[in-house]
Scaffold this active site. Structure first.
Site, PDB file in Angstrom:
ATOM      1  N   GLY A 118       0.816  -1.203   0.000  1.00 57.53           N
ATOM      2  CA  GLY A 118       0.000   0.000   0.000  1.00 57.53           C
ATOM      3  C   GLY A 118       0.854   1.260   0.000  1.00 57.53           C
ATOM      4  O   GLY A 118       1.968   1.290  -0.534  1.00 57.53           O
ATOM      5  N   SER A 119       0.337   2.288   0.639  1.00 59.60           N
ATOM      6  CA  SER A 119       0.983   3.603   0.566  1.00 59.60           C
ATOM      7  C   SER A 119       2.308   3.694   1.312  1.00 59.60           C
ATOM      8  O   SER A 119       3.017   4.690   1.182  1.00 59.60           O
ATOM      9  CB  SER A 119       0.030   4.678   1.085  1.00 59.60           C
ATOM     10  OG  SER A 119      -1.060   4.827   0.200  1.00 59.60           O
ATOM     11  N   THR A 120       2.672   2.664   2.115  1.00 54.59           N
ATOM     12  CA  THR A 120       4.004   2.688   2.716  1.00 54.59           C
ATOM     13  C   THR A 120       5.083   2.675   1.634  1.00 54.59           C
ATOM     14  O   THR A 120       6.191   3.172   1.849  1.00 54.59           O
ATOM     15  CB  THR A 120       4.223   1.490   3.660  1.00 54.59           C
ATOM     16  OG1 THR A 120       4.122   0.260   2.919  1.00 54.59           O
ATOM     17  CG2 THR A 120       3.191   1.481   4.780  1.00 54.59           C
TER      18      THR A 120
END
Length: 484
Positions: free
Chosen positions: A217-219
Site C-alpha cells: 500500500g501507501s508505505t
C-alpha cells in the site's frame, strides 16, 4: 613410461586429489551443515539425550529444558509462548521435528554443532553430562509485549528494528500458538495438535512477520519518493498534476485518492505534500515518469527480490522487473504486483532512519556456553546503502509532516517527533483491506524503526485504515522502547 601410462597416472592423481578435497570439505567446511541437516536423523536422535540450552531474551529464558521422567529425559518448556512462538518455534523429539530458532540454531542449542567440539572434549575428560549452549536473542521484551497486547485479536504482524545495528527489537505474529502443546512427548497428542493448528485459516504456524507477503500500500510511496530524489531530477518541491481521477496508461481503469477528491486544492501538488497527505494519483504519475526500472533498482537496494535469513528464513518481497506503465503506476502507491513482508517494510524505514544505510536484520546477539562464556557473537553487518543521507532526510521530512498533521496522526507521541507513513492496501473486490504503518522515532535520533501490518481489515472490512488500526499499534511499540 609409456604415453598411456602417463595419462593413466594423471587420471589417478586427479581422482585422488578430488577425493581428498571432497572428504576434507565434508569433514571440515560442510560438517556443521551436514550434521544439522533435516535428513540427518543420527544427529537429531543424539540431541534428544542432551539438555538443550535456553533461548534467552533480556537475560531471562523464554525456552528451556527441564528433567522428564520419560525416554527423552528432558521436556522443553516455553514461557509466554503465544507471544514468542513465531520466534522460538518448537522442539519435539517425539515428532523428530523443530521450527523457528529451535531449528535454525539446533546445533548450538543441542550441543551437536561444530561450535560444541571443544566442549564435548572437556565433557568427556570431566565425565560431566553434555549440555547444549544457550542462545541470546536481540528482542526487547517490553516491545514484544507491547505488540502482543496492542494487537489483541487482530491478525497480522509487527517488526521493530534498531536502525543503527539491524538488531530486531520485536517480531510478533498473530495468530500465534502455544509451543508447549507441540513439545509434549506423546507423538499422537503432539501430531493431533499440530494438524489442528495447521488446518486453521489463518495458519498460526506461519510467521506473518517473515513468511507472509502483502501489497505494501501507501508505505511504498516513501521508496518511490526516494527513487525520484536519488535521480537528482526531482526534489520534494517538484510538482505533479493534481486531478481527481487518473486513467491508468493504456487502460480505461481509473485511480482515485482515498477520499475521492484532489490532493489539496491546487492544480499541481508537490511530492512532499503527496507523501504527507498520502495521495495516490500524484505518486502513480511520478512512478510512470520514473519508469519501472528506476523503481526496480531502488527496491532491490532496500532488499526486495533478495533472499536472506535472520537466521529465520524470510520470504522474498517482490518488485517485478519490466512492468508496463499501468502496473508501474499502481506500484507508485504500493498496489499491483508489488508485495512485501512486514520485515521488508521495516527495513525501508530503518534504512531511511540510518541516513540511507541498511543494516542486515538479525535476531541473535550471541551463543553462550555452559560456563557463561561467549562462544560466538553476531556482529552488526551492512546490508547495503540504498540512498545518500540527503535523500533520506528529504523523505524523512515528509514522513514527519505526515505524523504531525497529515495522514498518519495515529502515531503521534507527545514530546517525540515521529516519522511515519500509513498504508491501506486493496486486496481485490470486496475483500477486506490490508492496513499498514511504518516509521521511526525520534526522527532526529532514531532508536527504533517499525512496521505493522493488520490483515483482514482488522475485523472492519473496508472501513478501517492504516491510521486508525496499524499506527496506534506501532505507537505502543515505539513507546515501549523509548520509555525504557
Amino acid at each position: 613410461m609409456t604415453k598411456e601410462m602417463r595419462r593413466l597416472s594423471i587420471v589417478m592423481l586427479f581422482m585422488f586429489l578430488s577425493l581428498f578435497v571432497a572428504t576434507s570439505w565434508i569433514q571440515v567446511v560442510a560438517a556443521d551443515d551436514l550434521a544439522q541437516a533435516d535428513g540427518n536423523t543420527r544427529s537429531l536422535l543424539d540431541s534428544y539425550e542432551i539438555q538443550r540450552g535456553s533461548i534467552i531474551v533480556d537475560g531471562m529464558p523464554i525456552a528451556s529444558s527441564v528433567p522428564s521422567d520419560d525416554e527423552y529425559q528432558y521436556q522443553r518448556e516455553y514461557v509466554d509462548s503465544p507471544m514468542w512462538s513465531n520466534i522460538t518455534g518448537f522442539f519435539n523429539p517425539a515428532l523428530q521435528s523443530s521450527t523457528g530458532i529451535e531449528n535454525a540454531l539446533n546445533g548450538d542449542l543441542s550441543g551437536t554443532g561444530a561450535s560444541a567440539f571443544l566442549a564435548e572434549i572437556e565433557r568427556i575428560v570431566s565425565g560431566q553430562p553434555q549440555r547444549g549452549f544457550s542462545v541470546e536473542l536481540t528482542p526487547d521484551a517490553d516491545a514484544q509485549r507491547a505488540a502482543y497486547e496492542a494487537f489483541g485479536d487482530k491478525q497480522g504482524a509487527a517488526v521493530a528494528i534498531e536502525p543503527s545495528t539491524g538488531r530486531i527489537l520485536a517480531m510478533y505474529s498473530t495468530p500465534g500458538y502455544d509451543a508447549n502443546e507441540l513439545a509434549v512427548h506423546s507423538a499422537a497428542e503432539a501430531e493431533q495438535r499440530y494438524n489442528e493448528l495447521d488446518a486453521l485459516k489463518p495458519n498460526p504456524l506461519v510467521n506473518n512477520a517473515t513468511a507472509d507477503v502483502n501489497p505494501p500500500g501507501s508505505t511504498f510511496k516513501v521508496l518511490v519518493a526516494a527513487a525520484a530524489y536519488a535521480t537528482g531530477e526531482w526534489t520534494p518541491e517538484s510538482t505533479l498534476p493534481n486531478p481527481a481521477r487518473y486513467a491508468l496508461p493504456g487502460s480505461n481503469n481509473q485511480v482515485r485518492n482515498a477520499w475521492g477528491g484532489t490532493c489539496g486544492s491546487g492544480d499541481t501538488v508537490t511530492i512532499a505534500e503527496a507523501i504527507k497527505l498520502s495521495c495516490n494519483i500524484p505518486m502513480a504519475e511520478l512512478a510512470v515518469e520514473l519508469g519501472s526500472e528506476t523503481i526496480f533498482a531502488m527496491a532491490e537496494k532496500f532488499g526486495f527480490n533478495q533472499d536472506f535469513t535472520t537466521p529465520l528464513p524470510v520470504a522474498v518481497s517482490s518488485y517485478p522487473q519490466g512492468l508496463d506503465d499501468a502496473q508501474t503506476a499502481l506500484s507508485g502507491f504500493g498496489q499491483g504486483q508489488v508485495t512485501a513482508t512486514a520485515l521488508q517494510v521495516a527495513m525501508i524505514s530503518a534504512g531511511l532512519a540510518n541516513d540511507g544505510l541498511i543494516m542486515k536484520p538479525r535476531l541473535v546477539d550471541a551463543v553462550i556456553g555452559n560456563d557463561l562464556s561467549t562462544v560466538r557473537e553476531y556482529p552488526d553487518e551492512e546490508f547495503g546503502r540504498a540512498v545518500d543521507a540527503d535523500v533520506a532526510n528529504d523523505v524523512t521530512a515528509a514522513m514527519v509532516a505526515s505524523v504531525a498533521d497529515g495522514a498518519a496522526q495515529g502515531a503521534r507521541i507527545d514530546g517525540v517527533e515521529v516519522a511515519g507513513k500509513t498504508g491501506t492496501a486493496e486486496m481485490g473486490g470486496s475483500n477486506p483491506y490490508t492496513l499498514w504503518f511504518t516509521g521511526f522515532a525520534p526522527a532526529d535520533d532514531p532508536q527504533i524503526a517499525v512496521a505493522v501490518v493488520v490483515e483482514d481489515g482488522g475485523g472492519m472490512g473496508q472501513s478501517g485504515s492504516g491510521d486508525t488500526l496499524a499506527a496506534p499499534i506501532a505507537k505502543k511499540i515505539i513507546e515501549a522502547v523509548l520509555n525504557k
